[in-house]
Design an enzyme around this catalytic site. Structure first.
Site, PDB file in Angstrom:
ATOM      1  N   GLY A 286       0.842  -1.196   0.000  1.00 14.49           N
ATOM      2  CA  GLY A 286       0.000   0.000   0.000  1.00 14.49           C
ATOM      3  C   GLY A 286       0.874   1.242   0.000  1.00 14.49           C
ATOM      4  O   GLY A 286       1.127   1.857  -1.028  1.00 14.49           O
ATOM      5  N   TYR A 327       0.377   8.573  15.465  1.00 18.80           N
ATOM      6  CA  TYR A 327       1.604   7.755  15.606  1.00 18.80           C
ATOM      7  C   TYR A 327       2.844   8.602  15.843  1.00 18.80           C
ATOM      8  O   TYR A 327       3.957   8.106  15.658  1.00 18.80           O
ATOM      9  CB  TYR A 327       1.871   6.940  14.324  1.00 18.80           C
ATOM     10  CG  TYR A 327       0.679   6.310  13.673  1.00 18.80           C
ATOM     11  CD1 TYR A 327       0.010   5.238  14.262  1.00 18.80           C
ATOM     12  CD2 TYR A 327       0.223   6.768  12.442  1.00 18.80           C
ATOM     13  CE1 TYR A 327      -1.079   4.662  13.642  1.00 18.80           C
ATOM     14  CE2 TYR A 327      -0.863   6.188  11.813  1.00 18.80           C
ATOM     15  CZ  TYR A 327      -1.511   5.137  12.424  1.00 18.80           C
ATOM     16  OH  TYR A 327      -2.576   4.564  11.804  1.00 18.80           O
ATOM     17  N   CYS A 353      -9.553  21.921  17.679  1.00 19.68           N
ATOM     18  CA  CYS A 353      -9.473  22.230  19.117  1.00 19.68           C
ATOM     19  C   CYS A 353      -8.916  21.061  19.921  1.00 19.68           C
ATOM     20  O   CYS A 353      -9.647  20.416  20.689  1.00 19.68           O
ATOM     21  CB  CYS A 353     -10.847  22.621  19.613  1.00 19.68           C
ATOM     22  SG  CYS A 353     -11.379  24.104  18.807  1.00 19.68           S
ATOM     23  N   TYR A 381      -2.487   6.796   3.743  1.00 21.98           N
ATOM     24  CA  TYR A 381      -3.025   6.873   5.104  1.00 21.98           C
ATOM     25  C   TYR A 381      -3.213   8.318   5.573  1.00 21.98           C
ATOM     26  O   TYR A 381      -3.043   8.607   6.749  1.00 21.98           O
ATOM     27  CB  TYR A 381      -2.133   6.086   6.087  1.00 21.98           C
ATOM     28  CG  TYR A 381      -1.975   4.635   5.683  1.00 21.98           C
ATOM     29  CD1 TYR A 381      -3.085   3.784   5.663  1.00 21.98           C
ATOM     30  CD2 TYR A 381      -0.746   4.127   5.296  1.00 21.98           C
ATOM     31  CE1 TYR A 381      -2.958   2.458   5.272  1.00 21.98           C
ATOM     32  CE2 TYR A 381      -0.612   2.798   4.891  1.00 21.98           C
ATOM     33  CZ  TYR A 381      -1.722   1.977   4.887  1.00 21.98           C
ATOM     34  OH  TYR A 381      -1.602   0.669   4.491  1.00 21.98           O
TER      35      TYR A 381
HETATM   36  N1  LLP Z   1      -2.154  -6.080   3.881  1.00 18.66           N
HETATM   37  C1  LLP Z   1      -2.748  -6.048   5.067  1.00 18.66           C
HETATM   38  C2  LLP Z   1      -3.479  -7.219   5.535  1.00 18.66           C
HETATM   39  C3  LLP Z   1      -2.686  -4.882   5.870  1.00 18.66           C
HETATM   40  O1  LLP Z   1      -3.265  -4.864   7.067  1.00 18.66           O
HETATM   41  C4  LLP Z   1      -1.979  -3.743   5.383  1.00 18.66           C
HETATM   42  C5  LLP Z   1      -1.904  -2.507   6.181  1.00 18.66           C
HETATM   43  C6  LLP Z   1      -1.377  -3.827   4.106  1.00 18.66           C
HETATM   44  C7  LLP Z   1      -1.475  -5.010   3.379  1.00 18.66           C
HETATM   45  C8  LLP Z   1      -0.631  -2.680   3.488  1.00 18.66           C
HETATM   46  O2  LLP Z   1       0.472  -2.321   4.238  1.00 18.66           O
HETATM   47  P1  LLP Z   1       1.483  -1.201   3.695  1.00 18.66           P
HETATM   48  O3  LLP Z   1       2.175  -1.753   2.466  1.00 18.66           O
HETATM   49  O4  LLP Z   1       0.668  -0.009   3.367  1.00 18.66           O
HETATM   50  O5  LLP Z   1       2.405  -0.974   4.808  1.00 18.66           O
HETATM   51  N2  LLP Z   1      -2.463   3.831   9.189  1.00 18.66           N
HETATM   52  C9  LLP Z   1      -1.111   3.357   9.404  1.00 18.66           C
HETATM   53  C10 LLP Z   1      -0.822   2.119   8.586  1.00 18.66           C
HETATM   54  C11 LLP Z   1      -1.794   0.993   8.846  1.00 18.66           C
HETATM   55  C12 LLP Z   1      -1.494  -0.232   8.014  1.00 18.66           C
HETATM   56  C13 LLP Z   1      -2.602  -1.209   8.101  1.00 18.66           C
HETATM   57  N3  LLP Z   1      -2.450  -2.382   7.312  1.00 18.66           N
HETATM   58  C14 LLP Z   1      -0.131   4.486   9.087  1.00 18.66           C
HETATM   59  O6  LLP Z   1      -0.564   5.572   8.725  1.00 18.66           O
HETATM   60  O7  LLP Z   1       1.081   4.315   9.239  1.00 18.66           O
END
Ligand code: LLP
Length: 426
Positions: A286, A327, A353, A381
């Site tokens: 992602g 985070y 706020c 995100y």
């Molecule tokens: N597959 C699964 C099952 C996941 O839970 C996730 C992300 C991905 C793939 C993709 O991961 P990536 O390649 O994007 O790291 N909101 C947080 C990140 C949460 C990630 C949740 N799962 C942030 O802003 O850092």
């Protein structure tokens, strides 16, 4: 005029004093569409995808974009047209993929809490695979599939108990996490799945966390997954594909994750050495596909110097950019128009706020009221976690492609926000 690229941001460059995304001047976009405003570079997304494709060249791999990172239809469309599949976590995600021209069979459905209604809809649409996250979910999915007179293609999401060495909120493959099926339960759960007439076993998967900047955790996860595949196949249950999830980090602030190409060349060497080189693979990236393709443009509303802190109050806030508040994440903040003036240390904060509504602490900037800034690495995100807190409408989104800037989402109005609400008749 010579262009000066920003580190880690190949599609952003100053031309003279003006910041450009591809061939588009960002302050022109801010003036035309207002701020806050998200701008994404299509070229940057495709370059990030190409790094994975180079790493996998000649292999049987399906790259499923984890659309939770950025589910805008215009972004999904870029990846659908580039031949990607999609990792989804809700029926709503599925509807977005279909609305953007993606194929149901290219979808894999992750998540610990799929409802019966979502399972039914995904089965009717004909998605490619359910990544099942618990023994209880397995039984329910079997029942739903039998009621529809069909079989659900499944893989079990394994919790490999590997420490991804990232922020605890985004570590997902450790024993104490809610995700996946515990290592020791994996073989018995496959044996159970093999007996259920409503299920068809197609694969195995894991996802160990997000913003991973080291190769070690991936190598450990690969070893554990391959041990499991051997054990499951030893029980006479064939595993057609292995899905290694997503998680590769990006450069927010001098971070040095391996390139997707390098990481995958190394992981494939390991798969080859263990005799799994020809196995169909899937991945679910992602952030690494979209994170550094996006910026959030914002205007300096007020400067508020003080005895302890200087505050630079901008018109973007934690509802637009929730990662710092959630985070303590770092996003670089740069001017759209660089000015030759003395740098001062500012806390860059939003209008919401809450003291937690900060975007950057202690940033050295030369700013004046009315200046335009860009918050970098805002492609993943950010909009996907944006909210209407403080009745703030969500920002518009623009996709830049060379000289062209396409508006892919309009600014949310107050009418949009209240349209599903009603007053009580008295
Ligand atoms: N597959 C699964 C099952 C996941 O839970 C996730 C992300 C991905 C793939 C993709 O991961 P990536 O390649 O994007 O790291 N909101 C947080 C990140 C949460 C990630 C949740 N799962 C942030 O802003 O850092």
């Amino acid at each position: 005029m010579s262009a000066q690229n920003l580190p880690g941001q190949p599609h952003l460059a100053y031309r003279g004093k003006e910041l450009f995304a591809e061939e588009v001047c960002l302050s022109d976009l801010a003036k035309e569409h207002g701020t806050p405003l998200f701008v994404y570079s299509k070229g940057s997304m495709l370059a990030a995808l190409a790094a994975y494709q180079r790493g996998f060249s000649g292999r049987d791999v399906q790259i499923c974009y984890a659309m939770k990172a950025n589910p805008a239809l215009g972004v999904i469309q870029v990846f659908a047209q580039a031949g990607c599949g999609f990792d989804i976590v809700s029926a709503g995600d599925m509807d977005r993929v279909l609305a953007a021209g993606g194929q149901a069979k290219s979808i894999i459905f992750s998540g610990v809490g799929k409802t019966r209604a979502e399972m039914r809809r995904a089965l009717e649409a004909g998605i490619g695979c359910f990544n099942v996250e618990s023994e209880a979910e397995l039984e329910v999915l079997n029942e739903v599939a039998l009621t529809l007179g069909t079989q659900a293609p499944i893989s079990l999401r394994v919790n490999p108990n590997v420490d991804p060495k990232t922020h605890p909120y985004i570590s997902t493959g450790l024993k104490g996490s809610k995700f996946g099926i515990a290592h020791e339960r994996v073989v018995p759960t496959y044996q159970r799945a093999a007996k259920l007439a409503g299920l068809r076993i197609v694969g195995i998967d894991c996802h160990i966390g997000s913003q991973i900047t080291q190769e070690g955790p991936y190598l450990d996860a690969v070893d554990r997954m391959l041990d499991l595949v051997q054990a499951i196949e030893g029980e006479g249950i064939p595993i057609h594909h292995i899905d290694f999830g997503g998680g590769l980090g990006i450069d927010y602030n001098g971070d040095t994750p391996p390139s997707a190409e390098h990481l995958w060349k190394n992981l494939l060497t390991k798969l080859d050495a263990r005799g799994f080189g020809k196995r169909k693979l899937m991945i679910e990236p992602g952030r690494s596909l979209v994170g550094n393709a996006g910026v959030c443009l914002t205007e300096v509303l007020y400067l508020k110097p003080g005895p302890q802190k200087n505050f630079c109050i901008i018109d973007a806030a934690m509802n637009d950019l929730p990662r710092p508040a959630m985070y303590q994440a770092f996003h670089q903040i740069v001017p759209l128009n660089s000015r030759e003036a003395e740098l001062t240390t500012w806390d860059v904060v939003g209008p919401v706020c809450e003291s937690g509504d900060w975007i950057g602490h202690d940033r050295m900037l030369a700013v004046e009221q009315g200046d335009l800034l860009a918050v970098l690495s805002a492609g993943a995100y950010c909009m996907s976690m944006a909210s209407n807190y403080n009745s703030r409408g969500r920002a518009p989104e623009i996709l830049v492609e060379g000289k062209n800037a396409h508006l892919i989402r309009q600014r949310e109005t107050i009418a949009d926000q209240i349209q599903k609400e009603s007053l009580v008749n008295t």
